[in-house]
Design a protein around this motif. Sequence first.
Motif, PDB file in Angstrom:
ATOM      1  N   ASP A  62       4.079 -17.806 -20.946  1.00  0.00           N
ATOM      2  CA  ASP A  62       4.599 -17.370 -19.646  1.00  0.00           C
ATOM      3  C   ASP A  62       4.993 -15.905 -19.693  1.00  0.00           C
ATOM      4  N   TYR A  63       5.622 -15.516 -20.776  1.00  0.00           N
ATOM      5  CA  TYR A  63       6.043 -14.118 -20.935  1.00  0.00           C
ATOM      6  C   TYR A  63       4.828 -13.186 -20.925  1.00  0.00           C
ATOM      7  N   GLU A  64       3.777 -13.580 -21.648  1.00  0.00           N
ATOM      8  CA  GLU A  64       2.560 -12.756 -21.688  1.00  0.00           C
ATOM      9  C   GLU A  64       1.918 -12.668 -20.311  1.00  0.00           C
ATOM     10  N   LYS A  65       1.913 -13.775 -19.574  1.00  0.00           N
ATOM     11  CA  LYS A  65       1.368 -13.759 -18.204  1.00  0.00           C
ATOM     12  C   LYS A  65       2.184 -12.821 -17.324  1.00  0.00           C
ATOM     13  N   LEU A  66       3.503 -12.897 -17.453  1.00  0.00           N
ATOM     14  CA  LEU A  66       4.373 -12.022 -16.660  1.00  0.00           C
ATOM     15  C   LEU A  66       4.159 -10.552 -17.011  1.00  0.00           C
ATOM     16  N   GLN A  67       3.956 -10.271 -18.286  1.00  0.00           N
ATOM     17  CA  GLN A  67       3.693  -8.896 -18.717  1.00  0.00           C
ATOM     18  C   GLN A  67       2.383  -8.393 -18.104  1.00  0.00           C
ATOM     19  N   ALA A  68       1.342  -9.242 -18.123  1.00  0.00           N
ATOM     20  CA  ALA A  68       0.045  -8.862 -17.550  1.00  0.00           C
ATOM     21  C   ALA A  68       0.179  -8.646 -16.046  1.00  0.00           C
ATOM     22  N   GLU A  69       0.919  -9.532 -15.383  1.00  0.00           N
ATOM     23  CA  GLU A  69       1.126  -9.392 -13.940  1.00  0.00           C
ATOM     24  C   GLU A  69       1.878  -8.097 -13.629  1.00  0.00           C
ATOM     25  N   MET A  70       2.881  -7.793 -14.436  1.00  0.00           N
ATOM     26  CA  MET A  70       3.639  -6.567 -14.230  1.00  0.00           C
ATOM     27  C   MET A  70       2.739  -5.342 -14.402  1.00  0.00           C
ATOM     28  N   SER A  71       1.878  -5.381 -15.387  1.00  0.00           N
ATOM     29  CA  SER A  71       0.952  -4.275 -15.614  1.00  0.00           C
ATOM     30  C   SER A  71       0.024  -4.097 -14.411  1.00  0.00           C
ATOM     31  N   ASP A  72      -0.509  -5.210 -13.903  1.00  0.00           N
ATOM     32  CA  ASP A  72      -1.373  -5.161 -12.720  1.00  0.00           C
ATOM     33  C   ASP A  72      -0.620  -4.610 -11.512  1.00  0.00           C
ATOM     34  N   LEU A  73       0.617  -5.046 -11.354  1.00  0.00           N
ATOM     35  CA  LEU A  73       1.417  -4.581 -10.217  1.00  0.00           C
ATOM     36  C   LEU A  73       1.746  -3.094 -10.321  1.00  0.00           C
ATOM     37  N   LYS A  74       1.946  -2.618 -11.534  1.00  0.00           N
ATOM     38  CA  LYS A  74       2.200  -1.176 -11.710  1.00  0.00           C
ATOM     39  C   LYS A  74       0.977  -0.370 -11.291  1.00  0.00           C
ATOM     40  N   ILE A  75      -0.217  -0.846 -11.672  1.00  0.00           N
ATOM     41  CA  ILE A  75      -1.458  -0.161 -11.284  1.00  0.00           C
ATOM     42  C   ILE A  75      -1.601  -0.180  -9.762  1.00  0.00           C
ATOM     43  N   LYS A  76      -1.379  -1.354  -9.152  1.00  0.00           N
ATOM     44  CA  LYS A  76      -1.476  -1.491  -7.693  1.00  0.00           C
ATOM     45  C   LYS A  76      -0.465  -0.571  -7.012  1.00  0.00           C
ATOM     46  N   HIS A  77       0.737  -0.486  -7.560  1.00  0.00           N
ATOM     47  CA  HIS A  77       1.775   0.384  -6.998  1.00  0.00           C
ATOM     48  C   HIS A  77       1.317   1.844  -7.008  1.00  0.00           C
ATOM     49  N   LYS A  78       0.746   2.282  -8.126  1.00  0.00           N
ATOM     50  CA  LYS A  78       0.260   3.665  -8.214  1.00  0.00           C
ATOM     51  C   LYS A  78      -0.840   3.920  -7.196  1.00  0.00           C
ATOM     52  N   GLU A  79      -1.749   2.946  -7.034  1.00  0.00           N
ATOM     53  CA  GLU A  79      -2.835   3.092  -6.061  1.00  0.00           C
ATOM     54  C   GLU A  79      -2.283   3.185  -4.638  1.00  0.00           C
ATOM     55  N   LEU A  80      -1.329   2.308  -4.312  1.00  0.00           N
ATOM     56  CA  LEU A  80      -0.737   2.323  -2.975  1.00  0.00           C
ATOM     57  C   LEU A  80       0.049   3.606  -2.720  1.00  0.00           C
ATOM     58  N   LEU A  81       0.716   4.085  -3.739  1.00  0.00           N
ATOM     59  CA  LEU A  81       1.473   5.327  -3.606  1.00  0.00           C
ATOM     60  C   LEU A  81       0.532   6.499  -3.340  1.00  0.00           C
ATOM     61  N   ALA A  82      -0.578   6.550  -4.077  1.00  0.00           N
ATOM     62  CA  ALA A  82      -1.565   7.617  -3.870  1.00  0.00           C
ATOM     63  C   ALA A  82      -2.158   7.524  -2.465  1.00  0.00           C
ATOM     64  N   SER A  83      -2.457   6.319  -2.014  1.00  0.00           N
ATOM     65  CA  SER A  83      -3.004   6.118  -0.666  1.00  0.00           C
ATOM     66  C   SER A  83      -1.984   6.560   0.382  1.00  0.00           C
ATOM     67  N   HIS A  84      -0.737   6.199   0.170  1.00  0.00           N
ATOM     68  CA  HIS A  84       0.325   6.591   1.094  1.00  0.00           C
ATOM     69  C   HIS A  84       0.444   8.116   1.176  1.00  0.00           C
ATOM     70  N   GLU A  85       0.429   8.763   0.026  1.00  0.00           N
ATOM     71  CA  GLU A  85       0.534  10.227   0.008  1.00  0.00           C
ATOM     72  C   GLU A  85      -0.652  10.861   0.729  1.00  0.00           C
ATOM     73  N   GLU A  86      -1.846  10.294   0.551  1.00  0.00           N
ATOM     74  CA  GLU A  86      -3.035  10.812   1.235  1.00  0.00           C
ATOM     75  C   GLU A  86      -2.894  10.646   2.750  1.00  0.00           C
ATOM     76  N   LYS A  87      -2.420   9.493   3.185  1.00  0.00           N
ATOM     77  CA  LYS A  87      -2.229   9.254   4.627  1.00  0.00           C
ATOM     78  C   LYS A  87      -1.169  10.193   5.195  1.00  0.00           C
ATOM     79  N   CYS A  88      -0.143  10.480   4.433  1.00  0.00           N
ATOM     80  CA  CYS A  88       0.885  11.427   4.878  1.00  0.00           C
ATOM     81  C   CYS A  88       0.295  12.823   5.037  1.00  0.00           C
ATOM     82  N   ARG A  89      -0.560  13.221   4.086  1.00  0.00           N
ATOM     83  CA  ARG A  89      -1.227  14.529   4.194  1.00  0.00           C
ATOM     84  C   ARG A  89      -2.113  14.574   5.447  1.00  0.00           C
ATOM     85  N   GLU A  90      -2.876  13.508   5.667  1.00  0.00           N
ATOM     86  CA  GLU A  90      -3.744  13.455   6.847  1.00  0.00           C
ATOM     87  C   GLU A  90      -2.920  13.538   8.126  1.00  0.00           C
TER      88      GLU A  90
END
Length: 118
Positions: A62-90
């Motif tokens: 369970d711990y390993e699954k949670l770690q993998a999920e957290m890693s995926d969520l961090k990547i998704k967060h970075k992608e969403l943040l970059a998209s948000h910044e791009e939309k703000c620039r536009e």
Amino acid sequence: MLRNKEESEKEAKKEAFRKYLESSGVVDSLTKVLVALYEQNVKPSSAIEFIQQKMGGPSLSDYEKLQAEMSDLKIKHKELLASHEEKCRELEELKSSLTMSSSAKETDDMEVLDHNVL
């Protein structure tokens, strides 16, 4: 004399901590888990993992699954943040071009008014 005072203070701290553990239920919980481990006919390969599970913690898998999920969520967060910044620039570019367009229209309107007045 100083040594006895230090030892006495140490013992008092230990006693206060023991009372704290008892009053908060820690001693009872640990005792129950250790008794459950003792009563296992086949001892688990990992006593620590057994204790963690009995205390309500996640298993290793369970711990390993949670770690993998957290890693995926961090990547998704970075992608969403970059998209948000791009939309703000536009948005800022659109605001800027709208302001410039509005400013140019006002100038044109003023020229038409000046021409009609003259």
